[in-house]
Design an enzyme around this catalytic site. Structure first.
Site, PDB file in Angstrom:
ATOM      1  CG  HIS A 617      -0.360   0.316   2.507  1.00 56.01           C
ATOM      2  ND1 HIS A 617      -0.021  -0.651   3.427  1.00 56.01           N
ATOM      3  CD2 HIS A 617      -0.036   1.496   3.076  1.00 56.01           C
ATOM      4  CE1 HIS A 617       0.484  -0.077   4.501  1.00 56.01           C
ATOM      5  NE2 HIS A 617       0.485   1.240   4.317  1.00 56.01           N
ATOM      6  CG  ASP A 668      -0.372  -3.969   2.562  1.00 50.96           C
ATOM      7  OD1 ASP A 668       0.200  -3.537   1.538  1.00 50.96           O
ATOM      8  OD2 ASP A 668      -0.622  -3.268   3.556  1.00 50.96           O
ATOM      9  CB  SER A 762       3.044   1.886   6.101  1.00 52.46           C
ATOM     10  OG  SER A 762       1.825   2.330   6.639  1.00 52.46           O
TER      11      SER A 762
END
EC number: 3.4.21.-
Length: 811
Positions: A617, A668, A762
């Protein structure tokens, strides 16, 4: 047709002659009366009788009047009322044998084109008018010419009574026109006198008014090209002064048109549509792509024959030549195969549509016959991002129709793996038919095939009937969509003692300390065992009972493969993240900082000398999709300064997991290939990758690291932060997020919150320490609700569920 009542022109009424005397006088007994002048009405003498006659005939006259009135009303409402008509549009082409194509006829702005198109349009109108279709003719146009004997491309509109709309199909219309062309009529129309029209070359297709509107919008940038055999023809890009363009492509009749589209940008909003016809007919649409299609930067599309139309429509923010187009003519490929499989269980080959991975043609029909060595075996078809399901017979398959053992299945695209298992009931094998039912197609289909044991399809695992896959059973994770792999489990994610079915934790198996009553947990620890959910598979495909044996300093596999590639997972020095503390230099030597123009965007982890793993992402924005934008820093501690031990790399290639779904965050994970190898040091070295069977026990304490915000909504941290988190059972996490957690995700954190990853973390690593002292990568920071909120854990990509893809890319 109108219906009328035919009325007589005159009505003859019956008359009664009055008898006349021989001398022409009146009644002899009435001598005193003088004769009436000629032409003057003389009333009858018996007036009462006459009045009685009128009374007697009055009802009959009233009935006649009513009938006449009713007839007039019926005539008005049924016959005179105008019929409802619908405009039916047809598109097509015809060949003129006594005319030849010229370059001038290929340019719509030329005088030659205008002159010839006017004559051809008149010829087309006369041809239609000479049939029973002439009554319905509305308008027509010849909009292009093609190579060979002159080919005219046209459309025409008929205003057809609504009740006849379904009877005048393109096939019927073509038949009427062909019959007229073949007739021996003595007409002086131009299709008989000036144009030698080839009846066999007449093509009629169904179109719509909207198709004509789209076609007319492209006429300012209309480009015709003929593609010779063996020629790769680059096509000129769109005219930026217009909002749409059309490339009309034609090749030899015995070949297929194949178009190659390559996007040159990642952030455009243009639309490109391809049609299995000379014009933009919606019912002949092959595919339509929008916005530079990051998922398919390069695509090749096949037509069913020798013509194709490509339409470009400018986006809101357009750039010069956002794509490159080229075209060639290719031969039809046979799609008939007969195969005999061997008696083994590994993958034995693949079946694919012609010109794979090109989009399969709208005319594709494949027939594959596979023979198995015995009825002990079944046939498994392994699909990638494609699956089969039953469909009602009155509904067409939009992504290919499959016929297998008299079952009709429809293909559809999915971001999941899928297997179709075919039980064998006859020794002559099975025939698999694949057909394109409509013009709309998709990327070429490739399916691998293998055999499976019909009596034990998934040794040591659970067969999921929903998708045909073998999944781990009773490991605490619902891999099967219906959850059947986690039902009726005695020891979920634990070892079951043979003697009394007692459950013990997996780390206590083969630890040289008996825990089961008769010590069954310590048996067969130095020899091969049947493969199962938690057994480690060696390179020689044998399995060992000991959980997590990789890189623990003890050789458990006979071939020693469990101790290979173990230069990983060691900290250089002994010694944000919400609720975290500052890390020491070299404490997390695999930590990576992914930056664009000096700004930290995401975290990552070094897993090999040229590979960094992170979250997919991080690249979902168009402005961040190019690998050229990214710089990877390793050995970094502070963002605002450089350390002597830190190094930087450019990214040469970027791999996103093909099943990654932005909305759900499933799969992901992404891999970055660095532009040159990493030299390992005390501050830069990789983390260990777990095997697919590696077990991270719920409740285990692990660590996350990164430069993310230290509180929700706060700024990113300047110094690398670390925090310990606890692994959470899958069912507990799934319940907290209302069952949005997939088997490719794991959760970590605490009920009370406070310790969590946050914005800027992330893609960063979630690592767990094994008893051997080595750190293994359990997860990647993916998503969550806020940062450190009570009752909401952090959600991470579960590395063990994507390790097969990781190894495939690395090798």
């Amino acid at each position: 047709m109108p219906r009328c009542f035919q009325l007589p022109c005159s009505t003859r009424m019956p008359t009664t002659e009055v008898p006349q005397a021989a001398d022409g006088q009146g009644d002899a007994g009435d001598g005193e009366e003088a004769a009436e002048p000629e032409g003057k009405f003389k009333p009858p003498k018996n007036t009462k009788r006459k009045n009685r006659d009128y009374v007697r005939f009055t009802p009959l006259l009233l009935v006649l009047a009513a009938l006449v009135s009713a007839g007039v009303m019926l005539w008005y409402f049924l016959g005179y009322k105008a019929e409802v008509t619908v405009s039916q549009v047809y598109s097509g082409s015809l060949r003129v044998l006594n005319r030849h194509f010229s370059q001038d006829l290929g340019r719509r702005e030329s005088i030659a084109f205008r002159s010839e198109s006017a004559k051809a349009q008149k010829m087309l109108q006369e041809l239609v008018a000479s049939t029973r279709l002439g009554t319905y003719y509305n308008s027509s146009s010849v909009y292009s010419f093609g190579e060979g004997p002159l080919t005219c491309f046209f459309w025409f509109i008929l205003d057809i009574p609504e009740y006849q709309r379904l009877t005048l199909s393109p096939e019927v219309v073509r038949e009427l026109l062909v019959d007229e062309l073949l007739s021996n009529s003595s007409t002086l129309a131009s299709y008989k006198t000036e144009y030698e029209v080839d009846p066999e070359g007449l093509v009629i297709l169904e179109a719509s008014v909207n198709d004509i509107v789209v076609l007319n919008s492209t006429l300012g940038c209309y480009r015709y090209s003929y593609v010779n055999p063996g020629q790769v023809l680059p096509l000129k890009g769109p005219d930026q002064q217009t909002t749409s363009c059309l490339w009309h492509l034609q090749g030899p009749e015995d070949l297929m048109i194949k178009v190659r589209l390559e996007w040159t940008r990642v952030d455009c909003r243009d639309r490109v549509a391809m049609y299995d016809a000379a014009g933009p007919l919606e019912k002949r649409l092959i595919t339509s792509v929008y916005g530079c299609s990051r998922q398919e930067p390069v695509m090749e599309v096949l037509a069913s024959g020798s013509v194709m139309a490509v339409v470009w429509k400018k986006g809101m923010h357009s750039y010069y030549d956002p794509f490159l187009l080229s075209v060639k003519s290719v031969a039809f490929q046979d799609c008939q195969v007969n195969l005999t499989l061997e008696g083994r269980l590994d993958t034995q080959g693949f079946l694919r549509t012609p010109y794979y991975p090109s989009y399969y043609s709208p005319s594709t029909h494949c027939s594959w016959h596979l023979t198995v060595p015995s009825l002990d075996y079944g046939l498994a078809l392994w699909f990638d991002a494609y699956a089969l399901r039953r469909q009602k017979y009155n509904r067409l398959c939009t992504q290919g129709q499959w016929m297998i053992q008299n079952r009709r299945l429809c293909g559809f695209r999915t971001l999941q793996p899928y297997a179709e298992r075919i039980p064998m009931v006859a020794s002559d094998g099975v025939t698999i038919n694949f057909t394109s039912q409509i013009s709309l197609t998709g990327p070429g289909v490739q399916v691998y095939y293998s055999l499976y044991n019909q009596s034990d399809p998934c040794p040591g695992e659970f067969l999921c009937s929903v998708n045909g896959l073998c999944v781990p059973a009773c490991d605490g994770i619902k891999d099967c969509p219906n959850g059947l792999d986690e039902r009726n489990c005695v020891c979920r994610a634990m070892f079951q003692c043979q003697e009394d079915s007692t459950c013990i934790s997996l780390p206590r198996v083969c630890d040289r300390q008996p825990d089961c009553l008769n010590g069954s947990d310590e048996e067969q620890c130095q020899e091969g065992v049947p493969c199962g959910t938690f057994t480690f598979q060696c390179e020689d495909r044998s399995c060992v009972k000991k959980p997590n044996p990789e890189c623990d300093g003890q050789s458990d596999c006979r071939d020693g493969s469990d101790e290979q590639h173990c230069d990983c997972g060691l900290q250089g020095l002994s010694s944000r993240i919400v609720g975290g503390t500052v890390s020491s230099e070299g404490e997390w030597p695999w930590q990576a900082s992914l930056q664009i123009r000096g700004r930290h965007i995401c975290g990552g982890a070094l897993i090999a000398d040229r590979w960094v793993i992170t979250a997919a992402h991080c690249f979902q924005e168009d402005s961040m999709a190019s690998p050229k934008l990214w710089t990877v820093f390793l050995g970094k501690m502070r963002q605002n300064s450089r350390w002597p031990g830190e190094v930087s790399f450019k990214v040469s290639r970027l791999f996103l997991h093909p099943y990654h779904e932005e909305d759900s965050h499933d799969y992901d994970v992404a891999l970055l290939q660095l532009d040159h190898p990493v030299v390992y040091s005390a501050t830069v070295r990789p983390v260990c990758l777990p095997a697919r069977s590696h077990f991270f026990e719920p409740g285990q304490h692990c660590w996350i690291t990164g430069w993310g915000a230290q509180r929700e909504g706060g700024p990113v941290s300047n110094t690398l932060q670390k925090v310990d988190v606890q692994l959470v059972p899958q069912d507990l996490c799934s319940e907290a997020y209302r069952y949005q957690v997939s088997p490719r995700m794991l959760c970590a954190g605490y009920r009370k919150g406070k310790k969590d990853a946050c914005q800027g973390d992330s893609g960063g690593p979630l690592v767990c320490r094994e008893p051997s002292g080595r750190w293994f990568l359990a997860g990647l920071v993916s998503w969550g609700l806020g940062c450190g909120r009570p009752n909401f854990f952090g959600v991470y990509t579960r590395v063990t569920r994507v390790i097969n893809w990781i190894q495939q890319v690395l090798t």
